[in-house]
Write a protein that holds these residues in place. Sequence first.
Motif, PDB file in Angstrom:
ATOM      1  N   UNK A   1       0.834  -1.200   0.000  1.00  0.00           N
ATOM      2  CA  UNK A   1       0.000   0.000   0.000  1.00  0.00           C
ATOM      3  C   UNK A   1       0.870   1.252   0.000  1.00  0.00           C
ATOM      4  N   UNK A   2       0.451   2.234  -0.772  1.00  0.00           N
ATOM      5  CA  UNK A   2       1.194   3.490  -0.820  1.00  0.00           C
ATOM      6  C   UNK A   2       0.910   4.273   0.456  1.00  0.00           C
ATOM      7  N   UNK A   3       1.958   4.784   1.106  1.00  0.00           N
ATOM      8  CA  UNK A   3       1.796   5.615   2.302  1.00  0.00           C
ATOM      9  C   UNK A   3       2.471   6.946   2.065  1.00  0.00           C
ATOM     10  N   UNK A   4       1.803   8.070   2.379  1.00  0.00           N
ATOM     11  CA  UNK A   4       0.414   8.128   2.863  1.00  0.00           C
ATOM     12  C   UNK A   4      -0.575   8.169   1.698  1.00  0.00           C
ATOM     13  N   UNK A   5      -1.790   7.779   1.964  1.00  0.00           N
ATOM     14  CA  UNK A   5      -2.859   7.914   0.979  1.00  0.00           C
ATOM     15  C   UNK A   5      -4.111   8.529   1.597  1.00  0.00           C
ATOM     16  N   UNK A   6      -3.923   9.166   2.774  1.00  0.00           N
ATOM     17  CA  UNK A   6      -5.022   9.863   3.444  1.00  0.00           C
ATOM     18  C   UNK A   6      -4.416  10.832   4.468  1.00  0.00           C
ATOM     19  N   UNK A   7      -5.212  11.692   5.084  1.00  0.00           N
ATOM     20  CA  UNK A   7      -4.684  12.668   6.047  1.00  0.00           C
ATOM     21  C   UNK A   7      -3.966  12.009   7.230  1.00  0.00           C
ATOM     22  N   UNK A   8      -2.985  12.738   7.762  1.00  0.00           N
ATOM     23  CA  UNK A   8      -2.213  12.306   8.928  1.00  0.00           C
ATOM     24  C   UNK A   8      -2.652  13.154  10.117  1.00  0.00           C
TER      25      UNK A   8
END
Length: 321
Positions: free
Chosen positions: A25-32
């Motif tokens: 999975x690609x990180x990040x793919x959403x808010x941190x």
Amino acid sequence: MKRVFTAICLFASAFALSEPASAQPIWPNKPIKLIVPYAAGGYTDIVGRITARYLEKEFGYPAIIENRAGAGGIVGTDVVSKSDPDGYTLCVCSIGAISVAPVVQAVQYDPLKDLTPIAMVSTITQMVIVKNALPVHSMKDLVAYAKANPDKLSYASSGAGGLMYFSAELFQMRTGTKLVHVPFRGGAPATMAVVSGDVDLTFTNLTDALPQVQGNTVRSLAVTSLERSPFAPDVPTIAETVQPGFNVATWNAIMGPRNMPDAITQRIAAVLDKMGTDSEVKSGMEKVGATLIYVGPNDFRKAIIQEIEQWRALLKEDTPK
């Protein structure tokens, strides 16, 4: 035709089963989310927001600040220690809840086992400030006044687990004075309690103290570092006035829950390393009296171990027999 369709389905199934082994999975793919364990407006909050803006720019996803104040940083730090180790929940941690509180009181996390050190990003000294109505103008005046009026002077802190609290407690141990503790939910409200005159003094971060000192709403007596601060060169140290060797400074760092994937830890650390040389970030830190630094995961862990031992020895040494 039916055989062709069956073959296509089998091929698709085989591809689906094999994909996880080769594709990560690609990180990040959403808010941190960055949890700040103190109230908004203080040193840690400001450093957290500066860091969040930089992470947003580098990663391309929002970095959201969430203030979880309480017990001198212990509450928010504990929340992070129990979060999913997926890299999307991080802590803007500081020395009090990481290297000091676990030495002297029961906390629900082990800073070395339940958290992942990523990088230190800033350091700052504290300043002793008093309300203008208090008839003291130096640390010698403060010690003399406190000894003449035991349990009469009050001091504000960010809570009984934070460095503001432990600095004042260490000062009392070293000087034989007795002050009354008044806890708040962060350094900023603790400082404002001195400005309003509700509390007599505090050992607060330079970030919170400097604007008030410059505005003449409080009086500065000393800084807690061994050397004078370049941001307040005219203010003496406690070490040079009433207690030789007195040295307390704080830092902020980014940490995650335990068992974070090393690849994610290293990726965040690399961005923070880059931030450590960014002139715009440096300028932003300096405006609030903080020094931009970078200490990577391995050296950061070693620093925590060393600090824990130093505070354990120091507090044991100063505990009344």
